[in-house]
Design an enzyme around this catalytic site. Structure first.
Site, short mmCIF file in Angstrom:
data_model
loop_
_atom_site.label_atom_id
_atom_site.label_comp_id
_atom_site.label_asym_id
_atom_site.label_seq_id
_atom_site.Cartn_x
_atom_site.Cartn_y
_atom_site.Cartn_z
CB CYS A 1 11.30 -6.68 29.49
SG CYS A 1 11.99 -8.31 29.75
C1 BEZ Z 1 9.66 -11.72 28.99
O1 BEZ Z 1 8.76 -10.96 28.72
O2 BEZ Z 1 10.79 -11.32 29.20
C2 BEZ Z 1 9.37 -13.18 29.12
C3 BEZ Z 1 8.07 -13.64 29.06
C4 BEZ Z 1 7.82 -14.99 29.19
C5 BEZ Z 1 8.87 -15.86 29.38
C6 BEZ Z 1 10.17 -15.40 29.43
C7 BEZ Z 1 10.43 -14.04 29.31
#
Ligand code: BEZ
Length: 212
Positions: free
Chosen positions: A45
């Site tokens: 994100c």
């Molecule tokens: C994330 O950065 O949102 C994320 C990364 C790995 C697995 C699930 C979410």
């Protein structure tokens, strides 16, 4: 119920990193990109929001406003924005909705219980100036979205709305486009497509991109 193409994007009032947002009023006459992500301080994100900030001029050129959402509160968003700015070498220039009461998440069906009972999925909606939903996508939490593809879809939608053309597979800006099948009248074809067109089949007619 999930949101379908052509639906009116649900309106809401919700707090954000830039204060209270009345969604439809905030959109005004712009197109909108509303996108959710699982949580603040998550790696994928962080890159997505940083990249979106860097596309500011691209969004502005298309009359598009971006708005993100996660289920964390405003204070958390403010702390996270500092990290995004630092690590992604940018300045976050759009609001992040603080949907800690899940109000917007429920309206847009962003909690998928078999993925997570609490966190929002990685969904994205393109909304046109009439507030109609024109694209919905949902990605796995572990896969960052391709925001060049989002711009490509916006370009395609705007071409369709403005010139009655569609875009073929893997189309890129500047390439030939497809004349929509509903236009059959010869005079209208000549008027709308002064650069001419080639009919590969009666239903497959290609013309140079009208706004290039
Ligand atoms: C994330 O950065 O949102 C994320 C990364 C790995 C697995 C699930 C979410």
């Amino acid at each position: 119920m999930s949101i379908q193409l052509g639906d009116t994007a649900p309106d809401f009032k919700q707090d954000s990193s830039e204060g209270l947002i009345s969604f439809h009023e905030w959109l005004g006459d712009s197109w909108g990109v509303l996108f959710s992500h699982p949580a603040d301080f998550t790696p994928v994100c962080t890159t997505e929001l940083g990249f979106t900030a860097k596309l500011k001029d691209e969004f502005a050129a298309r009359n598009v406003k971006a708005i993100a959402l996660s289920v964390d509160p405003v204070d958390s968003h403010h702390e996270w924005i500092k990290d995004i700015n630092e690590t992604q070498n940018t300045i976050v220039n759009f609001p992040i909705l603080a949907d800690d009461d899940r109000k917007v998440s429920k309206l847009y069906d962003l909690i998928h219980p078999n993925a997570s009972n609490t966190l929002t999925v990685r969904s994205l909606f393109i909304i046109d100036p009439n507030k109609k939903v024109r694209l919905t996508i949902t990605y796995p939490a572990s896969t960052g979205r391709n925001f060049h593809e989002i711009l490509r879809v916006i370009d395609s939608l705007q071409l369709t709305d403005n010139y009655k053309v569609a875009t073929p597979a893997n189309w890129q800006d500047g390439e030939e486009v497809v004349i929509v099948p509903s236009i059959q009248d010869k005079a209208e074809l000549e008027e709308r497509f002064p650069k001419g067109y080639r009919a590969v089949k009666p239903y497959l007619r290609l013309t140079p991109q009208p706004n290039r």
